[in-house]
Write a protein that holds these residues in place. Structure first.
Motif, short mmCIF file in Angstrom:
data_model
loop_
_atom_site.label_atom_id
_atom_site.label_comp_id
_atom_site.label_asym_id
_atom_site.label_seq_id
_atom_site.Cartn_x
_atom_site.Cartn_y
_atom_site.Cartn_z
N THR A 175 0.80 -1.23 0.00
CA THR A 175 0.00 0.00 0.00
C THR A 175 0.83 1.27 0.00
O THR A 175 0.30 2.35 -0.28
N GLY A 176 2.09 1.18 0.40
CA GLY A 176 2.92 2.37 0.52
C GLY A 176 2.62 3.20 1.76
O GLY A 176 3.16 4.28 1.94
N ARG A 177 1.75 2.69 2.64
CA ARG A 177 1.37 3.42 3.85
C ARG A 177 2.29 3.07 5.01
O ARG A 177 2.83 1.97 5.09
N SER A 178 2.42 4.00 5.91
CA SER A 178 3.22 3.81 7.11
C SER A 178 2.52 2.87 8.08
O SER A 178 1.32 2.99 8.30
N VAL A 179 3.27 1.94 8.63
CA VAL A 179 2.73 1.01 9.62
C VAL A 179 3.66 1.01 10.82
O VAL A 179 4.87 0.85 10.68
N GLN A 180 3.11 1.21 11.99
CA GLN A 180 3.88 1.13 13.23
C GLN A 180 3.36 -0.05 14.03
O GLN A 180 2.19 -0.40 13.94
N GLY A 181 4.23 -0.63 14.82
CA GLY A 181 3.83 -1.79 15.59
C GLY A 181 4.17 -1.67 17.06
O GLY A 181 5.10 -0.98 17.44
N ALA A 182 3.38 -2.35 17.86
CA ALA A 182 3.63 -2.41 19.31
C ALA A 182 3.49 -3.87 19.72
O ALA A 182 2.54 -4.54 19.34
N ALA A 183 4.44 -4.35 20.47
CA ALA A 183 4.40 -5.75 20.88
C ALA A 183 4.71 -5.88 22.36
O ALA A 183 5.26 -4.99 22.99
N ASP A 184 4.34 -7.03 22.90
CA ASP A 184 4.67 -7.47 24.26
C ASP A 184 4.27 -6.49 25.34
O ASP A 184 3.10 -6.36 25.62
N ASP A 185 5.25 -5.78 25.93
CA ASP A 185 4.94 -4.96 27.10
C ASP A 185 4.00 -3.81 26.80
O ASP A 185 3.21 -3.41 27.64
N MET A 186 4.02 -3.27 25.58
CA MET A 186 3.09 -2.20 25.23
C MET A 186 1.66 -2.74 25.16
O MET A 186 0.72 -2.09 25.59
N ASP A 240 0.57 -5.41 26.84
CA ASP A 240 0.19 -5.70 28.23
C ASP A 240 -0.21 -4.41 28.95
O ASP A 240 -1.18 -4.39 29.70
N ALA A 241 0.54 -3.33 28.71
CA ALA A 241 0.21 -2.06 29.34
C ALA A 241 -1.14 -1.52 28.85
O ALA A 241 -1.94 -1.02 29.64
N THR A 274 -6.18 4.05 25.92
CA THR A 274 -4.92 3.74 26.59
C THR A 274 -3.77 4.26 25.75
O THR A 274 -3.75 4.09 24.54
N ILE A 275 -2.83 4.92 26.41
CA ILE A 275 -1.62 5.43 25.76
C ILE A 275 -0.46 4.91 26.62
O ILE A 275 0.00 5.60 27.54
N PRO A 276 0.00 3.69 26.35
CA PRO A 276 0.97 3.05 27.22
C PRO A 276 2.26 3.85 27.45
O PRO A 276 2.87 3.74 28.50
N ALA A 277 2.67 4.66 26.50
CA ALA A 277 3.91 5.41 26.66
C ALA A 277 3.74 6.70 27.45
O ALA A 277 4.72 7.35 27.82
N LEU A 278 2.51 7.09 27.74
CA LEU A 278 2.24 8.34 28.47
C LEU A 278 2.47 8.11 29.96
O LEU A 278 1.73 7.35 30.60
N PRO A 279 3.49 8.74 30.56
CA PRO A 279 3.83 8.45 31.95
C PRO A 279 2.82 8.99 32.97
O PRO A 279 2.69 8.44 34.05
N ASP A 280 2.12 10.05 32.62
CA ASP A 280 1.17 10.68 33.55
C ASP A 280 -0.13 10.93 32.80
O ASP A 280 -0.12 11.54 31.73
N VAL A 281 -1.24 10.50 33.34
CA VAL A 281 -2.52 10.63 32.65
C VAL A 281 -3.07 12.07 32.72
O VAL A 281 -3.98 12.42 31.96
N ALA A 282 -2.51 12.91 33.56
CA ALA A 282 -3.04 14.27 33.73
C ALA A 282 -3.10 15.07 32.43
O ALA A 282 -4.12 15.72 32.16
#
Length: 95
Positions: free
Chosen positions: A29-40, A42-43, A55-63
């Motif tokens: 497709t020529g489109r960008s694909v990002q992936g998240a595995a395992d701990d992301m 689970d988070a 859910t935004i697993p990389a966001l350290p603070d929900v505020a």
């Protein structure tokens, strides 16, 4: 979805399968694909279990997310008005 022009984020437990699918989608497709595995993954699941609707697993603070949602809700009540805001009406009569 990628064929319709959308970028994708894939979630999987196994990085090798994820990478293979992502490479295939990008190649076809020529489109960008990002992936998240395992701990992301689970988070993200832990966030859903905790009652988070997003859910935004990389966001350290929900505020900051909560602040963003609050601002969005404040704005939403004023975005559908069929009448210009008073500040624009008074500005146009001053000219």
């Amino acid at each position: 979805m990628a064929r319709r022009g959308h970028g994708l984020i894939l979630v999987a437990r196994h990085r090798n399968r994820l990478d293979a699918v992502a490479e295939r989608i990008t190649r076809e497709t020529g489109r960008s694909v990002q992936g998240a595995a395992d701990d992301m993954v689970d988070a993200a699941l832990a966030g859903l279990d905790a009652g988070e609707s997003v859910t935004i697993p990389a966001l350290p603070d929900v505020a900051p997310w909560d602040d963003c949602q609050s601002a969005r809700q404040t704005l939403s009540g004023n975005l559908s008005s069929s009448r210009p805001a008073e500040r624009y009406l008074s500005a146009s009569t001053a000219h």
